[in-house]
Scaffold this active site. Structure first.
Site: not given
Ligand code: NAP
Length: 516
Positions: A256, A295
């Site tokens: 990720e 994020c």
């Protein structure tokens, strides 16, 4: 000063000097030290494999779920203490710290409830059986079984609680023990949570280990049944994927990484509409919450040329209502960054955006005094659409966003967003079915998640920036190519899928009833 310890082989251990120093993000003062030097990480992984693995595999989904529920409750019971630690270590505002801590307990509770629903089984059949030969009794049946290794979870600095909670919830429910490695700079909250779990006796034996500091030679000790789940920068993700041990043993790695998430305003949206209110709330929340260090935060704000003047004005007005200051003061809505290194990186990114932009705005508030790692919120605007330099390539991981002017055509918006090379989440705001539908379907191959905002749902949900355990988190390309969460979908990363072929009657003795 606080000395952080690692929890390996069921014991709290410290590494050798010299230790790394962790700082208070507001004052820059040292608050903790930690070292992982000299720790036997090979032995730590072996312990997790040989003690934690068998313990978890002997438990049913419901029993693993009950452990997760108890872990979530422990976090919730110590919420205030953890929020204070997050303010001290990461410089979080109270609201930002709650977002992290409640995200952890909420995700553990969600997977706890899923485990209860999955019941007494310890592994799962995957779909119905299929006949192989002419005789109906010779069939093949797929099943999912837990891998017999350890899950190495490497997390980023920005979610020390939730980052661990969301990975652990999934691997423990799948039946795989984990070694948690938080980012060194913000490991205080993570270490305290593991300590609280240990003290409360809620961890199945050997199921959770903690490496509170640098990874050292951890990856050199990976074995064939292990997996790695990583969250952090694209550069570190590439290094892990290219590690010789990972390549030699084909160890699954979930990454990720960076993401240039976008919010697209449709040309149909009027200034006074609920849909615009939703857009404005969600964009400004993402630029300010956790100082833009999520994020999933919106980095690119696509606005049609016909609306850009009033949209820019509204964004500047709303951003101006946010305040920096004492992170314990409820009026403070923008915190400092967690480290000096991030402050340097973000200021360098801002200089690039400044050079490329057609207009910009800086939050007018003078930065709070002291040594904290502050960056004033910034907005940029580019009229160069898909040809704008820097903005489609580089994530500036702070309270910074860029308005990208587009024609108002859905195909133009899709092409501009896709220039980011793959993202975690993007959102479109439109009540025009044709426009919204073209954008959503056009962007789906480039994202793990999309949100469509419109008038009838304008006051629902927490915005695209909030990761939900029932929906996948991850994205293709630049975003790392990974996928986490998504309810039961997330468990599959920790399982081996195996097809077993044989006599149905014999198979059913071992697997239970198999469906046609
Ligand atoms: P980072 O520098 O890549 O660090 C991430 C983690 O990797 C830390 O725990 C770090 O440990 C560890 N690490 C570094 N070198 C390693 C090595 N050689 N072997 C094993 N582990 C190693 O990223 P960051 O600065 O913490 O996070 C910022 C980035 O993360 C941003 O780009 C952001 O987009 C991304 N991010 C993505 C998501 C997502 O879900 N996609 C979520 C949050 C953040 P040390 O701290 O000990 O160096």
């Amino acid at each position: 000063m606080r000395q952080l310890k690692s929890f390996l082989e069921g014991r709290w251990v410290s590494g050798d000097a010299p230790a790394s120093t962790l700082t208070n993000a507001v004052t820059g003062e040292a608050i903790a030290e930690t070292s992982t030097r000299g720790l036997d990480l090979g032995a730590a992984l072996r312990y997790a494999r040989t003690v934690g693995g068998p313990t978890l595999r002997a438990m049913s989904f419901a029993e693993r779920g009950a452990a997760l529920k108890a872990m979530g409750k422990v976090i919730h019971a110590h919420r205030d203490e953890l929020i204070e630690l997050a303010a001290e270590n990461s410089g979080n505002t109270r609201g930002d710290a709650k977002f992290d801590v409640d995200g952890a307990s909420g995700t553990l509770a969600y997977y706890g409830a899923l485990g209860k629903r999955m019941g007494d089984a310890k592994w799962l059949l995957d779909g119905p059986s299929e006949p192989i030969g002419r005789a109906p009794r010779f069939v093949g049946q797929h099943l999912f079984v837990p891998r017999q290794g350890v899950a190495v979870h490497i997390n980023a600095f920005n979610f020390p609680a939730w980052g661990m909670g969301e990975k652990l919830a999934v691997s423990l429910l799948a039946g795989v023990p984990a070694l948690e490695k938080p980012a060194t700079a913000t490991a205080v909250v993570t270490a305290r949570i593991v300590e609280l779990w240990h003290e409360a006796g809620v961890l199945p034996e050997g199921s959770v280990s903690l490496l509170a500091g640098s990874a050292g030679d951890l990856l050199d000790h990976l074995d064939a049944q292990d997996v790695v789940a990583f969250t952090g920068s694209g550069d570190t993700g590439r290094m892990i994927k290219g590690h010789p041990r990972v390549l030699d043993l084909n160890i699954p790695v979930n990454v990720e990484a960076d993401s240039l998430n976008a919010a697209i305003l449709g040309p149909d949206v009027k200034k006074s509409s609920d849909t615009f209110a939703m857009f404005l709330n969600e964009v400004v929340r993402d630029l300010t919450q956790k100082a833009g260090q999520k994020c999933t935060a919106i980095r690119r704000i696509l606005v049609p040329a016909s609306s850009v003047e009033w949209v820019w004005e509204a964004l500047v007005d709303r951003m101006g209502t946010h305040a920096m200051g004492d992170v314990n003061d409820r009026a403070t809505t923008v915190s400092p960054l967690a480290t000096a290194a991030q402050q340097r990186d973000i200021l360098a990114g801002i200089a690039e955006l400044e050079a490329a932009a057609d207009a910009s705005w800086t939050h007018p508030q003078e930065l709070p005094d002291g040594k904290g790692f502050w960056v004033a919120p910034r907005l940029f605007r580019t009229d160069k659409g898909i040809n704008a330099p820097f903005v489609h390539d580089h994530e500036v991981f702070g309270p910074v966003g860029t308005v990208v002017v587009y024609s108002g055509e859905a195909s133009d918006a899709v092409a501009i967003v896709a220039k980011g090379g793959g993202g975690l989440v993007s959102s479109v705001y439109s009540d025009d079915r044709g426009f919204g539908g073209e954008v959503v379907l056009g962007l789906a191959p480039w994202h793990g998640r999309l949100q469509w905002g419109s008038k009838k749902v304008h006051d629902q949900g927490m915005g695209p920036g909030t990761v939900l355990p029932g929906f996948v988190h991850g994205g293709p390309g630049k975003a790392g190519g990974g996928e986490e969460l998504g309810g039961e979908r997330g468990l599959r990363f920790y399982w081996q899928r195996t097809a077993i072929q044989g006599d149905r009657a014999l198979l059913e003795k071992v697997l239970g009833k198999v469906e046609d």
